[in-house]
Design a protein around this motif. Structure first.
Motif, PDB file in Angstrom:
ATOM      1  N   VAL A   1       0.840  -1.207   0.000  1.00  0.00           N
ATOM      2  CA  VAL A   1       0.000   0.000   0.000  1.00  0.00           C
ATOM      3  C   VAL A   1       0.871   1.251   0.000  1.00  0.00           C
ATOM      4  O   VAL A   1       0.632   2.216  -0.751  1.00  0.00           O
ATOM      5  CB  VAL A   1      -0.948  -0.015   1.213  1.00  0.00           C
ATOM      6  N   MET A   2       1.908   1.297   0.804  1.00  0.00           N
ATOM      7  CA  MET A   2       2.803   2.455   0.864  1.00  0.00           C
ATOM      8  C   MET A   2       3.490   2.697  -0.480  1.00  0.00           C
ATOM      9  O   MET A   2       3.640   3.836  -0.920  1.00  0.00           O
ATOM     10  CB  MET A   2       3.860   2.232   1.953  1.00  0.00           C
ATOM     11  N   GLU A   3       3.884   1.594  -1.143  1.00  0.00           N
ATOM     12  CA  GLU A   3       4.527   1.736  -2.449  1.00  0.00           C
ATOM     13  C   GLU A   3       3.574   2.371  -3.462  1.00  0.00           C
ATOM     14  O   GLU A   3       3.957   3.229  -4.258  1.00  0.00           O
ATOM     15  CB  GLU A   3       5.008   0.368  -2.943  1.00  0.00           C
ATOM     16  N   ILE A   4       2.323   1.895  -3.470  1.00  0.00           N
ATOM     17  CA  ILE A   4       1.355   2.431  -4.441  1.00  0.00           C
ATOM     18  C   ILE A   4       1.082   3.916  -4.160  1.00  0.00           C
ATOM     19  O   ILE A   4       0.979   4.732  -5.088  1.00  0.00           O
ATOM     20  CB  ILE A   4       0.070   1.599  -4.401  1.00  0.00           C
ATOM     21  N   LEU A   5       0.976   4.287  -2.894  1.00  0.00           N
ATOM     22  CA  LEU A   5       0.716   5.700  -2.570  1.00  0.00           C
ATOM     23  C   LEU A   5       1.882   6.585  -3.016  1.00  0.00           C
ATOM     24  O   LEU A   5       1.695   7.679  -3.583  1.00  0.00           O
ATOM     25  CB  LEU A   5       0.484   5.853  -1.073  1.00  0.00           C
TER      26      LEU A   5
ATOM     27  N   SER B   1     -13.174  -0.347  10.486  1.00  0.00           N
ATOM     28  CA  SER B   1     -13.364  -1.312   9.405  1.00  0.00           C
ATOM     29  C   SER B   1     -12.195  -1.369   8.454  1.00  0.00           C
ATOM     30  O   SER B   1     -12.253  -2.082   7.446  1.00  0.00           O
ATOM     31  CB  SER B   1     -14.641  -0.957   8.612  1.00  0.00           C
ATOM     32  N   SER B   2     -11.142  -0.558   8.698  1.00  0.00           N
ATOM     33  CA  SER B   2     -10.055  -0.494   7.731  1.00  0.00           C
ATOM     34  C   SER B   2      -8.771  -0.087   8.406  1.00  0.00           C
ATOM     35  O   SER B   2      -8.759   0.419   9.536  1.00  0.00           O
ATOM     36  CB  SER B   2     -10.381   0.517   6.634  1.00  0.00           C
ATOM     37  N   LEU B   3      -7.693  -0.301   7.659  1.00  0.00           N
ATOM     38  CA  LEU B   3      -6.391   0.220   8.034  1.00  0.00           C
ATOM     39  C   LEU B   3      -6.239   1.574   7.324  1.00  0.00           C
ATOM     40  O   LEU B   3      -6.286   1.652   6.102  1.00  0.00           O
ATOM     41  CB  LEU B   3      -5.279  -0.730   7.600  1.00  0.00           C
ATOM     42  N   ASP B   4      -6.069   2.679   8.104  1.00  0.00           N
ATOM     43  CA  ASP B   4      -6.145   4.031   7.547  1.00  0.00           C
ATOM     44  C   ASP B   4      -4.753   4.557   7.189  1.00  0.00           C
ATOM     45  O   ASP B   4      -3.808   4.458   7.980  1.00  0.00           O
ATOM     46  CB  ASP B   4      -6.791   4.977   8.553  1.00  0.00           C
ATOM     47  N   PHE B   5      -4.683   5.147   5.942  1.00  0.00           N
ATOM     48  CA  PHE B   5      -3.457   5.766   5.435  1.00  0.00           C
ATOM     49  C   PHE B   5      -3.784   7.191   4.968  1.00  0.00           C
ATOM     50  O   PHE B   5      -4.939   7.527   4.686  1.00  0.00           O
ATOM     51  CB  PHE B   5      -2.888   4.966   4.263  1.00  0.00           C
ATOM     52  N   GLU B   6      -2.742   8.009   4.843  1.00  0.00           N
ATOM     53  CA  GLU B   6      -2.867   9.348   4.237  1.00  0.00           C
ATOM     54  C   GLU B   6      -1.692   9.574   3.297  1.00  0.00           C
ATOM     55  O   GLU B   6      -0.535   9.298   3.672  1.00  0.00           O
ATOM     56  CB  GLU B   6      -2.881  10.459   5.289  1.00  0.00           C
ATOM     57  N   LEU B   7      -2.014  10.107   2.101  1.00  0.00           N
ATOM     58  CA  LEU B   7      -0.981  10.527   1.160  1.00  0.00           C
ATOM     59  C   LEU B   7      -0.904  12.054   1.207  1.00  0.00           C
ATOM     60  O   LEU B   7      -1.870  12.745   0.872  1.00  0.00           O
ATOM     61  CB  LEU B   7      -1.301  10.059  -0.262  1.00  0.00           C
ATOM     62  N   ARG B   8       0.218  12.583   1.639  1.00  0.00           N
ATOM     63  CA  ARG B   8       0.390  14.032   1.791  1.00  0.00           C
ATOM     64  C   ARG B   8       1.385  14.526   0.742  1.00  0.00           C
ATOM     65  O   ARG B   8       2.543  14.071   0.726  1.00  0.00           O
ATOM     66  CB  ARG B   8       0.880  14.362   3.190  1.00  0.00           C
TER      67      ARG B   8
ATOM     68  N   ARG C   1      -8.174   8.935  -8.172  1.00  0.00           N
ATOM     69  CA  ARG C   1      -8.498   8.044  -9.285  1.00  0.00           C
ATOM     70  C   ARG C   1      -7.345   7.075  -9.570  1.00  0.00           C
ATOM     71  O   ARG C   1      -7.550   5.906  -9.871  1.00  0.00           O
ATOM     72  CB  ARG C   1      -8.842   8.869 -10.528  1.00  0.00           C
ATOM     73  N   TYR C   2      -6.124   7.620  -9.500  1.00  0.00           N
ATOM     74  CA  TYR C   2      -4.965   6.756  -9.768  1.00  0.00           C
ATOM     75  C   TYR C   2      -4.830   5.677  -8.698  1.00  0.00           C
ATOM     76  O   TYR C   2      -4.553   4.497  -8.994  1.00  0.00           O
ATOM     77  CB  TYR C   2      -3.698   7.612  -9.830  1.00  0.00           C
ATOM     78  N   ILE C   3      -5.020   6.055  -7.429  1.00  0.00           N
ATOM     79  CA  ILE C   3      -4.900   5.080  -6.333  1.00  0.00           C
ATOM     80  C   ILE C   3      -5.964   3.987  -6.456  1.00  0.00           C
ATOM     81  O   ILE C   3      -5.683   2.788  -6.270  1.00  0.00           O
ATOM     82  CB  ILE C   3      -4.997   5.811  -4.985  1.00  0.00           C
ATOM     83  N   GLU C   4      -7.192   4.371  -6.791  1.00  0.00           N
ATOM     84  CA  GLU C   4      -8.268   3.379  -6.919  1.00  0.00           C
ATOM     85  C   GLU C   4      -7.962   2.392  -8.034  1.00  0.00           C
ATOM     86  O   GLU C   4      -8.159   1.169  -7.908  1.00  0.00           O
ATOM     87  CB  GLU C   4      -9.592   4.094  -7.173  1.00  0.00           C
ATOM     88  N   LYS C   5      -7.405   2.905  -9.140  1.00  0.00           N
ATOM     89  CA  LYS C   5      -7.063   2.030 -10.264  1.00  0.00           C
ATOM     90  C   LYS C   5      -5.951   1.056  -9.879  1.00  0.00           C
ATOM     91  O   LYS C   5      -6.021  -0.147 -10.157  1.00  0.00           O
ATOM     92  CB  LYS C   5      -6.636   2.910 -11.446  1.00  0.00           C
TER      93      LYS C   5
END
Length: 815
Positions: A707-711, A737-744, A762-766
């Motif tokens: 997940v960190m790599e994709i962000l 219900s989830s593991l929470d992240f933030e992209l700053r 949109r890019y993250i969802e893809k």
């Protein structure tokens, strides 16, 4: 020690009388100051300086002695005045003169009087300079005599030859000054005598003109039915006609020599404008309503040249005035006819032009009164049926409708009827004034309309040129400048036409006199007296301050600020402050023109302050806050701010309020005090850089490193994400219900914040879909504590434990 004490007492005893004497001297009135003269050693150097001064004074006196030019000017003025007197004698009794002849002679006398005044001022200035020289050298004479007497009383013996030589030089200068002043005094007396003679003639003319105005409704001649009227038609009457024609031909050569350059300038302008219209008119984008200029280029040039430069002439003789009026009237008739489609209007315009020139010619030759009355009577008798026929034909052509032209024709017929009746009854002044003034008024209106039309066309043509559009300032603000120029043109032309109309109807002799008298009118407010001139100048000062303020602000906005790269907020503050300063200066100038002092506003300012204290606190608070915003600039034009929940951009900071345009294109009007006292978020106060945060949640059991790599990959691939500061992907914690992240990420432009967040999301969802990473939704357990029995029966048998668990696992909020 004792000796020292005794010595001090002795010194005090000696000093006490001196101090008392000094105190007594200061208590008495000071004696008058006496002139201190130098010693014997200064005699020779000062004598040399005196010699140099004598040479300079002789040179100046010699230059002042040249009075041959003055004698020639006085001789010419005497000759001109004798010629005027001779002409006046030839014209006969002033009461029989036409108003045109009276005004012409009056203009020549005023011109002659101005020449005499100028000559007298020059003579007076020379006499004043000679008097100053006399006083200077008289004081020098007193100084040298006093110096001589002072040296006689001393032990030093003064050299007699030196003082005798100094006295001789000084007396020589004084004698030369007196000798030079005498002929100038004589010349001054001669000029004064000429002024007195011209003033007497001018007073007679003014009296005659005044009596003519007063006798407008007075019977001044025999009626047309009287036999005495027809007895005036004799050989002497026709000799007067011949004499009038010959007298009108005078001054032609003299006038051409003095003011022929004006005629040459007019011819040059007319020819140049005509050639310009022929060469460039076809290529210009001219609408149909301006085609009449292309059809008559030289008529346009002549009309413009005569109308714009004729004011330069000073008292033109009769034939020249007839020529100028002809060159103005006939081209105007041609141009106006080119605009009209109604043949009756075209006929009337040309007829009026002919009548105007004919009537002016008869006045210039001073046609004897019996013949001129007969001309006006015949004109009335022929004009009444002609105008009525034209009015009837125009009404029939418009199917029985009467428009402004029809009513004007009927009004003209009524004026002619009144004029004929007045002429027949012997009211000659009223009859001639009605016809002459009516014709001239109609043509003044036509002149004004044509001048405005041509002027507006010229302004439009000028502002449509390519070189004007190429200038950024004129391209941006040219429409506003064009509009203001058109307004000024209309005001000037209409104002001059109205003043000239007052002169035509006999209220004033000239338009200049009407303007002068209008400016002198005034009113009083308390102890203060105000004239129309003061009010007009004050209004002009205020208007010019506003115009200059807008002009400079526009120049700063379009030229200076973009070229210097100055911050938009700083430029706006400079423009606002410049506007306030110029308007304040204009106000102070206007107050000074009105003759009012600022201290007179003290009571008003006090009352205004009390009013502010009670009822205008918010307005003043907002005004002062606006000044703080301009100087401190916590919020400036172009800033992105947040007011409550509203995002927007500051568009304008005014005296009372600030306009903020939201991202929805709505405008919020915020009082300036709110921006100073309340909390305001300014995203662009010192920098436009901002941070964008994209929150993301993934399902429990997901590979966190992936997940960190994709962000980080999402941040790296976006072109608007800054590399410094470096983007950060942060694990925030364990959610329900989830593991929470933030992209700053950091952006250079805060205005792109929402767009970049959308792109990153949109890019993250893809990428999550491609990597099989689940983005969970909230899960809820539903427990039914009380249910009606009928509902359970309709649901059928209970589900097995496994099926019930599966159904509970798939339950969603709101199900």
């Amino acid at each position: 020690m004792q000796r020292l004490f005794v010595l001090c007492l002795v010194l005090l005893a000696l000093a006490a009388p001196a101090a008392l004497a000094q105190q007594n001297e200061t208590a008495q009135p000071a004696p008058s100051a006496e002139v201190s003269f130098p010693g014997v050693a200064e005699i020779v150097p000062r004598l040399a300086q005196l010699g140099e001064s004598v040479l300079q004074a002789d040179s100046r006196i010699a230059s002042l002695q040249e009075n041959a030019g003055f004698e020639g000017q006085i001789a010419a003025a005497q000759e001109k005045q004798q010629e005027l007197k001779k002409k006046i004698t030839e014209y006969g009794e002033m009461s029989t003169w036409s108003s045109d002849r009276l005004l012409e002679v009056r203009g020549r006398l005023l011109e002659h009087r101005a020449t005499l005044r100028k000559l007298l001022d020059t003579l007076s200035s020379r006499l004043a300079e000679l008097e100053a020289l006399r006083k200077d050298w008289s004081s020098r004479k007193e100084f040298w005599e006093g110096w001589h007497e002072a040296l006689k009383g001393s032990s030093m013996q003064p050299p007699k030859d030196s003082f005798r030589q100094a006295r001789g030089m000084i007396e020589e200068i004084l004698a030369s000054t007196a000798k030079t002043s005498t002929p100038f005094v004589t010349l001054q007396q001669e000029v004064t005598t000429l002024q007195t003679g011209s003033a007497e003639i001018l007073n007679q003319l003014e009296t005659t003109l005044s009596s003519q105005r007063k006798e407008l409704f007075k019977k001044t001649a025999r009626s047309l039915a009287s036999p005495d009227y027809y007895r005036q038609f004799n050989a002497e009457l026709f000799e007067q006609v011949t004499q009038g024609i010959s007298s009108a031909q005078g001054r032609g050569v003299e006038f051409l020599q003095e003011q022929g350059w004006i005629l040459g300038l007019q011819l040059l302008l007319a020819a140049g404008l005509g050639v310009f219209i022929i060469r460039h008119g076809q290529r210009a984008q001219v609408t149909q309503e301006w085609q009449f200029i292309l059809r008559h280029p030289f008529a346009t040039g002549v009309f413009v040249a005569i109308s714009s430069l004729s004011f330069l002439y000073t008292t033109p003789p009769g034939l020249w005035r007839l020529l100028l009026w002809s060159l103005a009237a006939f081209p105007a008739a041609v141009l106006i006819s080119g605009l009209l489609r109604n043949p009756r209007k075209i006929f009337m315009v040309n007829l009026l032009a002919a009548l105007l020139i004919l009537s002016l010619a008869l006045q210039i030759i001073s046609l004897p009164q019996p013949l001129y009355r007969l001309y006006l009577a015949m004109l009335s008798l022929l004009g009444i049926p002609l105008l009525l026929i034209l009015a009837g034909g125009d009404r029939r052509a418009k199917q029985g409708r009467s428009d402004g032209f029809t009513m004007t024709l009927r009004g003209g017929a009524a004026i002619l009827a009144v004029s004929f009746v007045s002429q027949a009854a012997g009211y000659t002044n009223l009859a001639s004034r009605l016809i002459e003034a009516s014709v001239q008024t109609v043509f003044l209106g036509l002149f004004a309309a044509m001048a405005i039309r041509l002027g507006l066309g010229g302004i439009e043509f000028f502002w449509r040129q390519d070189f004007i559009k190429a200038i950024p300032f004129l391209h941006r603000f040219g429409h506003e400048l064009e509009k203001r120029l058109k307004g000024v043109l209309k005001i000037l032309v209409i104002g001059y036409a109205l003043l000239q109309t007052l002169a035509v109807w006999g209220f004033y002799d000239t338009a200049a006199q009407a303007w002068s008298n209008l400016l002198e009118m005034g009113f009083s407010v308390g102890e203060n007296n105000f004239s129309i001139q003061m009010v007009l100048l004050a209004a002009i000062a205020l208007y010019l301050s506003l115009v200059v303020s807008k002009l400079l602000s526009a120049v700063l906005e379009s030229e200076f600020i973009p070229r210097t790269g100055m911050d938009r907020g700083i430029g706006d503050s400079i423009r606002k402050l410049l506007h306030y300063v110029l308007v304040t200066i204009g106000f102070l100038i206007a107050i000074g023109i009105m003759g009012m002092e600022l201290k007179n506003f003290a009571v008003l300012a006090g009352a205004f302050g009390i009013g502010i204290g009670f009822g205008l606190q918010n307005i003043v608070n907002n005004f002062v806050s606006g000044l703080i915003l301009l100087f401190e600039r916590p919020v400036k034009v172009g800033d992105t701010v947040v007011l409550g929940t509203d995002w927007g951009t500051v568009q304008k900071i005014g005296l009372r309020s600030t306009i903020v345009e939201t991202f929805d294109r709505s405008e919020i009007i915020v009082p300036n005090s709110q921006l100073i006292s309340d909390k305001v978020t300014n995203w662009t106060l010192t920098s436009t850089m901002a941070r964008a945060i994209v929150p993301v949640g993934v399902a429990y059991g997901t590979d966190l490193d992936r997940v960190m790599e994709i962000l980080k990959e999402a941040a790296a691939q976006h072109p608007e994400v800054l590399k410094d500061p470096e983007p950060a992907a942060i694990f925030m914690g364990f959610g329900e219900s989830s593991l929470d992240f933030e992209l700053r990420v950091w952006l250079a432009d805060v205005g792109r914040r929402l767009g970049v967040r959308s792109d990153l999301g949109r890019y993250i969802e893809k990428r999550f879909r491609e990597a099989g990473i689940e983005i969970p939704f909230p899960q809820r357990d539903l427990h039914l504590r009380s249910v009606e029995q009928g509902i359970l029966e309709r649901q059928g048998p209970p589900l097995p434990r496994e099926a019930a668990g599966a159904a509970d696992h798939q339950a969603q909020p709101g199900a």
